[in-house]
Design a protein around this motif. Sequence first.
Motif, PDB file in Angstrom:
ATOM      1  N   PRO A 218       1.171  -1.128  -0.305  1.00  0.00           N
ATOM      2  CA  PRO A 218       0.108  -0.055   0.008  1.00  0.00           C
ATOM      3  C   PRO A 218       1.225   1.042   0.167  1.00  0.00           C
ATOM      4  O   PRO A 218       1.859   0.985   0.402  1.00  0.00           O
ATOM      5  N   ASP A 219       0.471   2.606  -0.726  1.00  0.00           N
ATOM      6  CA  ASP A 219       0.922   3.639  -0.255  1.00  0.00           C
ATOM      7  C   ASP A 219       1.645   3.892   1.487  1.00  0.00           C
ATOM      8  O   ASP A 219       0.806   3.097   2.016  1.00  0.00           O
ATOM      9  N   ARG A 220       2.123   4.892   1.487  1.00  0.00           N
ATOM     10  CA  ARG A 220       2.358   5.403   2.403  1.00  0.00           C
ATOM     11  C   ARG A 220       1.397   6.296   3.879  1.00  0.00           C
ATOM     12  O   ARG A 220       0.900   5.619   4.664  1.00  0.00           O
ATOM     13  N   GLN A 221      -0.059   6.157   3.078  1.00  0.00           N
ATOM     14  CA  GLN A 221      -1.124   6.302   3.760  1.00  0.00           C
ATOM     15  C   GLN A 221      -1.426   5.351   3.840  1.00  0.00           C
ATOM     16  O   GLN A 221      -3.282   5.891   4.368  1.00  0.00           O
ATOM     17  N   GLN A 222      -1.657   4.342   3.287  1.00  0.00           N
ATOM     18  CA  GLN A 222      -2.062   2.367   3.577  1.00  0.00           C
ATOM     19  C   GLN A 222      -3.227   2.642   3.004  1.00  0.00           C
ATOM     20  O   GLN A 222      -4.114   1.500   3.613  1.00  0.00           O
ATOM     21  N   VAL A 223      -2.918   3.533   1.624  1.00  0.00           N
ATOM     22  CA  VAL A 223      -4.536   2.869   1.047  1.00  0.00           C
ATOM     23  C   VAL A 223      -4.669   2.078  -0.463  1.00  0.00           C
ATOM     24  O   VAL A 223      -3.336   1.964  -0.672  1.00  0.00           O
TER      25      VAL A 223
ATOM     26  N   SER B 151      -4.413  -1.265  -9.490  1.00  0.00           N
ATOM     27  CA  SER B 151      -4.711  -0.937  -8.275  1.00  0.00           C
ATOM     28  C   SER B 151      -3.443  -2.043  -7.275  1.00  0.00           C
ATOM     29  O   SER B 151      -2.719  -3.166  -8.201  1.00  0.00           O
ATOM     30  N   HIS B 152      -4.007  -2.269  -6.755  1.00  0.00           N
ATOM     31  CA  HIS B 152      -2.935  -3.457  -5.462  1.00  0.00           C
ATOM     32  C   HIS B 152      -3.812  -4.973  -5.648  1.00  0.00           C
ATOM     33  O   HIS B 152      -2.952  -5.688  -5.351  1.00  0.00           O
TER      34      HIS B 152
ATOM     35  N   GLN C 209     -11.370 -10.421   3.517  1.00  0.00           N
ATOM     36  CA  GLN C 209     -11.089 -10.800   4.998  1.00  0.00           C
ATOM     37  C   GLN C 209      -9.230 -10.923   4.152  1.00  0.00           C
ATOM     38  O   GLN C 209      -8.422 -10.639   5.494  1.00  0.00           O
ATOM     39  N   ALA C 210      -8.883 -11.492   3.351  1.00  0.00           N
ATOM     40  CA  ALA C 210      -7.800 -11.555   3.228  1.00  0.00           C
ATOM     41  C   ALA C 210      -6.699 -10.418   3.081  1.00  0.00           C
ATOM     42  O   ALA C 210      -5.223  -9.974   2.805  1.00  0.00           O
ATOM     43  N   ILE C 211      -6.890  -9.331   2.870  1.00  0.00           N
ATOM     44  CA  ILE C 211      -6.531  -7.879   2.429  1.00  0.00           C
ATOM     45  C   ILE C 211      -6.811  -7.314   3.648  1.00  0.00           C
ATOM     46  O   ILE C 211      -5.498  -7.036   4.009  1.00  0.00           O
TER      47      ILE C 211
END
Length: 191
Positions: A16-21, A90-91, A171-173
């Motif tokens: 994820p990016d620095r903001q945890q998005v 996307s992630h 849930q996996a994420i």
Amino acid sequence: MTSGFETTTKFLQRSPDRQQVVRVFLSSGADLNPQRELFRGMVDATNKQFRDWGSRSRSFVILVEDWEGHAASRTPGHVNKMFVDDATDSHAALVMFANDIGPGTQEEFQALLKMPEVQLSVVWMKESRQRGTARIKQVLELCRKGDRLLYEITGPPGSNGSVVALLKFIQAIVADLTKDETREEVLYELR
């Protein structure tokens, strides 16, 4: 027919990016609009729950990106290009289909196959006697061959199995984002 899978590495291949998005691309046809709304509602509830009750040191936001977000901004020429770009940036991506796979969803799926850093998950919400079109069979064959492709065949749209499959993806994420740093593996299984 059902399929299970287990991963012994991180679910999210791209950090994820620095903001945890965490950006999740949702790919399906308009025939699954109720399931798309349900998925977005589940993600909103997850975000709210972790914002209100989660650890501040492990805060995150799951952001759903999909074609509805671009509905008002049609581009000249190849309309699906912006969706493919969103998918590959996307992630994680969740590809859902029921009766068939439309050309746009198929194009997004094909582009995602070339992106090993994007976690790709597929859910076929299958009617009990449905055999599957040639496009569905092609996608499932690619899923069976791929080592990073996670897929599940559930009951029809709205069935308990189809709803649970959406929840398992979320849930996996969450498990990946909130796991203890000392734990090296996240086990995740779909049945």
